[in-house]
Design a protein around this motif. Structure first.
Motif, PDB file in Angstrom:
ATOM      1  N   ASP A  37       0.832  -1.210   0.000  1.00 24.10           N
ATOM      2  CA  ASP A  37       0.000   0.000   0.000  1.00 24.10           C
ATOM      3  C   ASP A  37       0.865   1.258   0.000  1.00 24.10           C
ATOM      4  O   ASP A  37       0.584   2.224  -0.717  1.00 24.10           O
ATOM      5  N   ARG A  41       0.980   4.127  -2.886  1.00 26.82           N
ATOM      6  CA  ARG A  41       0.708   5.538  -2.569  1.00 26.82           C
ATOM      7  C   ARG A  41       1.826   6.462  -3.052  1.00 26.82           C
ATOM      8  O   ARG A  41       1.583   7.623  -3.352  1.00 26.82           O
ATOM      9  N   ASP A  46      -3.993   8.030  -3.187  1.00 27.46           N
ATOM     10  CA  ASP A  46      -5.126   7.155  -2.859  1.00 27.46           C
ATOM     11  C   ASP A  46      -6.053   6.965  -4.065  1.00 27.46           C
ATOM     12  O   ASP A  46      -7.190   6.538  -3.936  1.00 27.46           O
ATOM     13  N   TYR A 332      -9.720   4.618  -0.158  1.00 29.06           N
ATOM     14  CA  TYR A 332      -9.208   5.220  -1.393  1.00 29.06           C
ATOM     15  C   TYR A 332     -10.260   6.123  -2.032  1.00 29.06           C
ATOM     16  O   TYR A 332     -11.356   6.281  -1.506  1.00 29.06           O
TER      17      TYR A 332
END
Ligand code: 5AD
Ligand code: FES
Length: 358
Positions: A37, A41, A46, A332
């Protein structure tokens, strides 16, 4: 942090032995998904990108053993959408904010190159600010070139497996891994943004096959990598084969994000079909694209690649709303119009190529 995840984080690479260990050994999931993640990013913030999927024909001349719409399934009820119906799907999708349309279908000889090119031109004329993606299988280089000249700019063709012997176990003699690869390299050379990928937990798949899939993708350098769990379909020769495992699939998504930091990785419908929060979990493991269905509800359940496919009863607007909530709940933000910036302007963030994010 575990040694393998640390190396993935730092080098975005693993040796064959390390990959085999990664697959075989239990990984600390929280650590792995957090690392994936964070990597996503860095490139994409997001943002989650939308691709409107139009499944325009379920006729197919091929006979892939895993697929429900294979030519050899006499129980598949066949349909084709007319150009007018496809254009209407695009109008509806445009209204919902979609700026990429994915025309997906079986390998249907009815759609000659002339017909496909006419369709591409009509969509391009109706939506000059949209990108047209094709996902219609193996064609000659000349055909791919013609579609490109008509206005198609992206093409999705999963390689399915990079091991020739495994490829033979999943497909009849009439198909070959060699031709599949030829298609993918032709597409890249012509200038398409290309997507490839494979099923996770496909019948007879081994960890060694997955290593080969990764090496193939590293050589091909696709813009998009689509993977999802294999799901059994009762009217195929593989009706007795178990579906793939969602947890293992999420591990593969996270691995792909760490090996291919800037790739577009869809949270595929297959994840959502095997687990009620499958697509959200895939997003949290590193995926950054969703491909909601824009096909008319009347034909949706007929595009029956595998069992218990989701979204077969929902209108396009419902899927849009549903996905918006799911993406938000997962942490997100859906990006629909090209004007939206994927990543807030900051020098510490690496910007993805603008052309990929629309
Ligand atoms: N389960 C999961 N995915 C499947 N596909 C085809 N059949 C199945 C199945 N039974 C995938 C293939 C194909 C894509 C359109 O759908 O990977 O490339
Ligand atoms: Fe189609 Fe949820 S995305 S119903």
């Amino acid at each position: 942090m575990s040694e393998l995840i640390e190396k993935l984080n730092a080098a975005h690479q693993l040796t064959d032995d390390e990959l085999l260990r990664f697959f075989a050994e239990e990984q600390p999931e929280d650590e792995l998904f957090a690392a994936a993640d964070a990597e996503r990013r860095k490139y994409y913030g997001d943002a989650v990108y939308l691709r409107g999927l139009i499944e325009f024909t379920n006729y197919c001349k091929n006979n892939c053993y895993y697929c429900g719409i294979r030519a050899g399934n006499p129980h598949a009820e066949r349909y084709r959408l007319t150009d007018a119906q496809i254009l209407a799907c695009c109008v509806e999708g445009y209204g919902l904010g979609y700026r990429t349309f994915v025309l997906q279908g079986g390998e249907d000889p009815y759609y000659t190159d002339d017909k496909i090119c006419a369709l591409i031109s009509a969509i391009a004329a109706q939506h000059p600010d949209c990108r047209i993606t094709l996902s219609i299988g193996e064609k000659s280089r000349e055909s791919y070139q013609r579609y490109y000249e008509a206005g198609a700019r992206r093409y999705l063709l999963r390689h399915e497996t990079a091991d020739p012997a495994h490829y033979r176990m999943l497909h009849p003699e009439s198909m070959s891994l060699e031709n599949r690869k030829r298609c993918l390299y032709d597409l890249k050379e012509i200038g398409y943004q290309t997507g490839s990928g494979f099923m996770i937990g496909a019948p007879y798949q081994t960890h060694a096959h997955l290593v080969q899939d990764i090496r193939f993708l590293q050589a091909l350098e696709p813009d998009m990598i689509g993977v999802g769990p294999y799901i059994t379909h009762s009217e195929t020769p593989f009706s007795e084969m178990p579906s793939g495992d969602v947890r293992f699939g999420l591990k593969v998504i996270a691995l792909l994000r760490l090996l291919f930091p800037s790739a577009l990785i869809p949270a595929t419908t297959a994840f959502g079909s095997l687990h009620p929060r499958g697509r959200e979990l895939a997003l949290q493991a590193g995926a950054n694209v969703v491909m909601p269905n824009l096909s008319p509800v009347r034909v949706r359940k007929l595009y029956d690649l595998y069992e218990n496919k989701i979204c077969v009863g929902e209108e396009a607007t419902q899927c849009k709303g549903c996905l918006e909530q799911r993406v938000k709940a997962a942490g997100y933000r859906i990006v629909t119009s090209p004007g939206d910036r994927a990543v807030p302007g900051s020098n510490s963030l690496r910007e993805p190529a603008a052309e990929l994010t629309q």
